[in-house]
Scaffold this active site. Structure first.
Site: not given
Ligand code: AR6
Length: 180
Positions: A30, A39-40
């Protein structure tokens, strides 16, 4: 089960992107670049704090207001098998009017241009924007495959792109709707 496209330069597979041994993996980040879920979260938790430190520096220098949607930046891979992480911000579905598809294509294209700038040969992508950002998976398949096809129509250092889906169902939706 894997699927191959564009003379085997694109491989569609099922798995966890943090296990990829490509030169770089792409993070569906983001704009804060300071972590999140999906995923982050997986990348930062497996890659260790070095990635977050580099992201903080990028925020302090290049992008004090955050990374704009569709843009990409690169950091080291920390403890991940991949040497680099390319962080991009996909569009939050429903927030961008007519620009929805263009911004998602930009995320793929700008990530690949960063790979080229760093002379990388292999890159793994997750399905950007199709989780927390709610981009419809069938539409994302069309947009991402077209962007990758356009990228490979030019001369490039990149030889191989892996598209990593978290589930067999997601991979099958992609394969059904891709336009390579
Ligand atoms: N490996 C491969 N694919 C995965 C993994 C994984 N480890 N984890 C999830 N997916 P998302 P977005 C799939 O939500 O939609 C974060 O909080 C998942 O099933 O990770 O771009 C960021 O900080 C889905 O299909 O990314 C942002 O705030 C796809 O990866 C926001 O989420 C993308 O899901 C970004 O949302």
């Amino acid at each position: 089960m894997n699927w191959y496209f564009l003379e085997n330069k694109v491989e569609v597979k099922i798995g966890n992107i943090t296990a990829e041994t490509t030169d770089a993996i792409v993070n569906a980040a983001n704009s804060t670049l300071l972590g999140g879920g999906g995923v982050d979260g997986a990348i930062h938790s497996k890659g260790g704090k070095q990635i977050l430190e580099e992201c903080r520096k990028i925020r302090e220098t290049e992008y004090p207001k955050g990374l704009p949607t569709g843009k990409a930046v690169i950091t080291g891979g920390g403890d991940l098998p991949a040497r680099f992480v390319i962080h991009t911000v996909g569009p939050v579905y429903g927030m961008n009017g007519d620009l929805e598809e263009k911004l998602l294509a930009d995320s793929y294209t700008n990530s690949l241009l960063i790979a080229v700038q760093n002379n990388l040969k292999t890159v793994a992508f997750p399905s950007i924007s199709t989780g927390a950002f709610h981009f419809p998976k069938y539409r994302a398949a069309r947009v991402s495959s077209r962007a990758i096809r356009a990228f490979f129509s030019e001369k490039t250092s990149v030889e191989k792109i892996n598209l990593v889906f978290f589930s067999k169902k997601d991979a099958e939706i992609f394969v059904k709707h891709q336009e390579f």
